[in-house]
Design a protein around this motif. Structure first.
Motif, PDB file in Angstrom:
ATOM      1  N   PRO A 150      26.786  35.486  64.347  1.00 42.68           N
ATOM      2  CA  PRO A 150      26.787  34.031  64.227  1.00 42.68           C
ATOM      3  C   PRO A 150      26.859  33.354  65.589  1.00 42.68           C
ATOM      4  O   PRO A 150      27.631  33.758  66.462  1.00 42.68           O
ATOM      5  CB  PRO A 150      28.046  33.743  63.398  1.00 42.68           C
ATOM      6  CG  PRO A 150      28.321  35.018  62.671  1.00 42.68           C
ATOM      7  CD  PRO A 150      27.891  36.109  63.594  1.00 42.68           C
ATOM      8  N   ALA A 151      26.024  32.317  65.768  1.00 46.19           N
ATOM      9  CA  ALA A 151      25.966  31.621  67.054  1.00 46.19           C
ATOM     10  C   ALA A 151      26.644  30.262  67.022  1.00 46.19           C
ATOM     11  O   ALA A 151      26.793  29.624  68.061  1.00 46.19           O
ATOM     12  CB  ALA A 151      24.499  31.436  67.468  1.00 46.19           C
ATOM     13  N   THR A 152      27.060  29.820  65.847  1.00 46.98           N
ATOM     14  CA  THR A 152      27.659  28.495  65.713  1.00 46.98           C
ATOM     15  C   THR A 152      29.156  28.614  65.470  1.00 46.98           C
ATOM     16  O   THR A 152      29.699  29.719  65.382  1.00 46.98           O
ATOM     17  CB  THR A 152      26.993  27.727  64.559  1.00 46.98           C
ATOM     18  OG1 THR A 152      27.160  28.471  63.344  1.00 46.98           O
ATOM     19  CG2 THR A 152      25.501  27.554  64.824  1.00 46.98           C
ATOM     20  N   SER A 153      29.819  27.461  65.399  1.00 48.00           N
ATOM     21  CA  SER A 153      31.267  27.397  65.140  1.00 48.00           C
ATOM     22  C   SER A 153      32.072  28.125  66.209  1.00 48.00           C
ATOM     23  O   SER A 153      33.111  28.725  65.930  1.00 48.00           O
ATOM     24  CB  SER A 153      31.605  27.970  63.757  1.00 48.00           C
ATOM     25  OG  SER A 153      30.916  27.262  62.746  1.00 48.00           O
ATOM     26  N   GLY A 154      31.561  28.089  67.465  1.00 50.90           N
ATOM     27  CA  GLY A 154      32.295  28.684  68.570  1.00 50.90           C
ATOM     28  C   GLY A 154      32.196  30.189  68.674  1.00 50.90           C
ATOM     29  O   GLY A 154      32.916  30.795  69.466  1.00 50.90           O
ATOM     30  N   LEU A 155      31.299  30.812  67.900  1.00 49.48           N
ATOM     31  CA  LEU A 155      31.172  32.271  67.922  1.00 49.48           C
ATOM     32  C   LEU A 155      30.124  32.700  68.947  1.00 49.48           C
ATOM     33  O   LEU A 155      29.201  31.960  69.271  1.00 49.48           O
ATOM     34  CB  LEU A 155      30.817  32.783  66.525  1.00 49.48           C
ATOM     35  CG  LEU A 155      31.864  32.438  65.454  1.00 49.48           C
ATOM     36  CD1 LEU A 155      31.394  32.870  64.081  1.00 49.48           C
ATOM     37  CD2 LEU A 155      33.199  33.085  65.787  1.00 49.48           C
ATOM     38  N   ASP A 156      30.288  33.922  69.445  1.00 51.01           N
ATOM     39  CA  ASP A 156      29.452  34.400  70.554  1.00 51.01           C
ATOM     40  C   ASP A 156      28.376  35.353  70.067  1.00 51.01           C
ATOM     41  O   ASP A 156      28.386  36.541  70.379  1.00 51.01           O
ATOM     42  CB  ASP A 156      30.321  35.096  71.612  1.00 51.01           C
ATOM     43  CG  ASP A 156      31.301  34.133  72.245  1.00 51.01           C
ATOM     44  OD1 ASP A 156      30.928  32.962  72.424  1.00 51.01           O
ATOM     45  OD2 ASP A 156      32.428  34.537  72.551  1.00 51.01           O
ATOM     46  N   GLY A 157      27.441  34.834  69.291  1.00 50.25           N
ATOM     47  CA  GLY A 157      26.401  35.690  68.743  1.00 50.25           C
ATOM     48  C   GLY A 157      25.002  35.169  69.005  1.00 50.25           C
ATOM     49  O   GLY A 157      24.800  34.064  69.531  1.00 50.25           O
ATOM     50  N   LEU A 158      24.035  35.984  68.617  1.00 57.08           N
ATOM     51  CA  LEU A 158      22.617  35.646  68.713  1.00 57.08           C
ATOM     52  C   LEU A 158      22.026  35.677  67.312  1.00 57.08           C
ATOM     53  O   LEU A 158      22.257  36.620  66.550  1.00 57.08           O
ATOM     54  CB  LEU A 158      21.898  36.665  69.601  1.00 57.08           C
ATOM     55  CG  LEU A 158      20.372  36.717  69.487  1.00 57.08           C
ATOM     56  CD1 LEU A 158      19.743  35.562  70.250  1.00 57.08           C
ATOM     57  CD2 LEU A 158      19.829  38.045  69.981  1.00 57.08           C
ATOM     58  N   GLU A 159      21.260  34.643  66.973  1.00 55.75           N
ATOM     59  CA  GLU A 159      20.581  34.585  65.683  1.00 55.75           C
ATOM     60  C   GLU A 159      19.086  34.390  65.892  1.00 55.75           C
ATOM     61  O   GLU A 159      18.671  33.599  66.746  1.00 55.75           O
ATOM     62  CB  GLU A 159      21.109  33.424  64.832  1.00 55.75           C
ATOM     63  CG  GLU A 159      22.583  33.505  64.493  1.00 55.75           C
ATOM     64  CD  GLU A 159      23.057  32.286  63.705  1.00 55.75           C
ATOM     65  OE1 GLU A 159      22.188  31.539  63.198  1.00 55.75           O
ATOM     66  OE2 GLU A 159      24.278  32.073  63.609  1.00 55.75           O
TER      67      GLU A 159
END
Length: 214
Positions: free
Chosen positions: A131-140
């Motif tokens: 997940p890239a939203t809500s402050g999370l460190d991901g790639l979508e």
């Protein structure tokens, strides 16, 4: 009798021909044709990838419009503010996002992002799917097929074991609207149908997209 003797060799030749056909190996599988465009940092934005072995290419043009997005939360110091970024290709014919990449999350001291921090956020190297939203460190990554179905790395089970995303080249600039970064990346992943959870395997992926901070 003469007619019979003539028929026997003909019948033998027919059997021989059938046997030869049966012994022929299966013809080799041909690779899909290369895409009709080349991705470079100075060229048009686009993406090309094999989806379940079939070549898919989406390139900036009259009917495909590049776009960018950003969102996050501005906090009062000393709490850090956050920002995630997206860039993609909108298909004006189907009225859907042909492709979208989102990357999160940049932490910064508000109220604005320093250009150097923005550029560093897209430095070369690998990124982890999530997940890239809500402050999370991901790639979508997400893709819309010709039937209008949405496929995404975040839908379904979202399992991405063995998947890789690697930013290989970066160019940076700034204009009157703010900082700009262009990335060239290679990737493979699994895309999940956001309605049914079905899976498609993406391989040999490449993309060039432009992100902005504004």
């Amino acid at each position: 009798m003469r007619t019979l003797f003539l028929a026997i060799p003909a019948f033998a030749m027919l059997l021989s021909g059938c046997k030869k056909d049966e012994d022929d190996p299966t013809p080799p599988v041909t690779n899909p044709p290369p895409p009709s465009f080349t991705l470079t940092l100075n060229g048009s934005q686009g993406v090309q990838m094999l989806i379940d072995g079939a070549m898919v290419g989406i390139s900036e043009g009259d009917l495909v419009i590049p776009f960018y997005q950003e969102d996050g939360v501005i906090n009062q110091l000393p709490e850090l503010s956050t920002r995630f970024y997206g860039a993609g290709l909108y298909n004006s014919t189907t009225e859907a996002n042909g492709f979208l990449m989102q990357l999160g999350t940049l932490d910064f001291e508000g109220p604005v992002v320093v250009p150097q921090d923005f550029w560093n956020f897209f430095a070369t190297g690998t990124r982890v799917y999530g997940p890239a939203t809500s402050g999370l460190d991901g790639l979508e990554l997400e893709w819309t097929d010709d039937a209008g179905a949405l496929w995404s790395t975040r839908c379904g089970s979202g399992i991405q074991s063995g998947s890789v995303f690697n930013i290989t080249e970066v160019s940076t600039s700034v204009d009157k609207l703010g900082a700009i970064v262009r990335i060239l990346a290679s990737f493979n992943c699994k895309l999940y149908n956001c309605s049914t959870g079905a899976t498609k395997v993406v391989s040999s992926g490449m993309l060039m997209l432009e992100f902005r901070d504004f």
